[in-house]
Scaffold this motif. Structure first.
Motif, short mmCIF file in Angstrom:
data_model
loop_
_atom_site.label_atom_id
_atom_site.label_comp_id
_atom_site.label_asym_id
_atom_site.label_seq_id
_atom_site.Cartn_x
_atom_site.Cartn_y
_atom_site.Cartn_z
N ASP A 162 9.88 79.31 -20.95
CA ASP A 162 8.86 78.27 -20.86
C ASP A 162 7.51 78.98 -20.95
OD1 ASP A 162 7.97 75.47 -19.83
OD2 ASP A 162 6.91 76.95 -18.60
N PRO A 163 6.56 78.43 -21.69
CA PRO A 163 5.27 79.11 -21.86
C PRO A 163 4.59 79.50 -20.54
CG PRO A 163 5.43 77.27 -23.38
CD PRO A 163 6.64 77.19 -22.48
N GLY A 164 4.67 78.67 -19.54
CA GLY A 164 4.05 79.00 -18.25
C GLY A 164 4.67 80.22 -17.59
N VAL A 165 5.99 80.32 -17.66
CA VAL A 165 6.68 81.47 -17.09
C VAL A 165 6.34 82.73 -17.88
CG1 VAL A 165 8.94 82.49 -16.61
CG2 VAL A 165 8.55 80.07 -16.15
N GLY A 166 6.36 82.62 -19.20
CA GLY A 166 6.02 83.77 -20.04
C GLY A 166 4.59 84.24 -19.80
N ALA A 170 2.86 83.90 -17.03
CA ALA A 170 2.80 84.51 -15.70
C ALA A 170 3.38 85.93 -15.74
CB ALA A 170 3.55 83.66 -14.68
N MET A 171 4.49 86.10 -16.44
CA MET A 171 5.09 87.43 -16.55
C MET A 171 4.17 88.37 -17.32
SD MET A 171 9.14 86.49 -17.04
CE MET A 171 9.57 88.10 -17.65
N SER A 172 3.56 87.88 -18.38
CA SER A 172 2.62 88.70 -19.16
C SER A 172 1.41 89.09 -18.32
CB SER A 172 2.16 87.95 -20.41
OG SER A 172 3.23 87.81 -21.31
N ALA A 173 0.93 88.16 -17.50
CA ALA A 173 -0.23 88.45 -16.65
C ALA A 173 0.12 89.55 -15.64
CB ALA A 173 -0.69 87.19 -15.94
N LEU A 174 1.30 89.49 -15.04
CA LEU A 174 1.71 90.54 -14.10
C LEU A 174 1.80 91.88 -14.81
CD1 LEU A 174 2.77 91.67 -11.44
CD2 LEU A 174 5.05 90.85 -12.08
N SER A 175 2.43 91.91 -15.97
CA SER A 175 2.55 93.16 -16.73
C SER A 175 1.18 93.75 -17.05
CB SER A 175 3.31 92.92 -18.04
OG SER A 175 4.62 92.51 -17.80
N ALA A 176 0.27 92.91 -17.53
CA ALA A 176 -1.06 93.38 -17.91
C ALA A 176 -1.85 93.88 -16.70
CB ALA A 176 -1.82 92.27 -18.63
#
Length: 148
Positions: free
Chosen positions: A9-13, A15-21
């Motif tokens: 889901d775009p929202g989950v993706g 959020a995961m991208s934000a944590l990684s960055a």
């Protein structure tokens, strides 16, 4: 395999991208960050993430020798410095959780090379790549599909 090709889901993706960055930025060492995510991806057998992060590591100047020996970093002598070795040991402990926890000596070893903020970002990065590995492996996303 219905639905497996849809990543998230775009929202989950997001959020995961934000944590990684945030974790990578806070760690402040892009080469070390790539060694960490590659090692976790090796342990998790994530071909997608390995393909992507090996390319990124080369872009950040990580040597072929370090990339070639990463799976055997403990036996690689002085190929990795003490800070890298501490980060890789913590990566393995957090990724595998063999005894259901990270051994004190592994955490303390990392704490000698990273301040509280650095440890928080390193652990955040390890958690983030483990999340990505699990998504990609469970969805059977093949390597080669990443576009920067």
């Amino acid at each position: 395999m219905t639905g497996r090709t849809r990543l998230l889901d775009p929202g989950v993706g997001q959020a995961m991208s934000a944590l990684s960055a945030a974790a990578k930025k806070g760690l402040g060492d892009p080469a070390l960050a790539e060694l960490v995510v590659i090692r976790a991806s090796q342990l998790n057998h994530c071909a997608f993430c390995l393909d992507m992060h090996l390319r990124i590591a080369r872009e950040h100047g990580v040597s072929e020798r370090k990339l070639d020996l990463l799976a055997a970093w403990e036996e690689a002598g002085d190929v990795y410095d003490e800070r890298e070795r501490a980060a890789l040991a913590l990566t393995e402990a957090v990724t595998v959780l063999t005894d259901r926890f990270v051994p004190d000596e592994v955490y303390e070893r990392a704490a000698k090379h990273f301040d509280d903020s650095g440890l928080a970002h390193l652990i955040g990065l390890i958690v983030a790549i483990n999340n990505w590995n699990r998504v990609m492996v469970s969805r059977r996303i093949p390597p080669g599909g990443h576009t920067p």
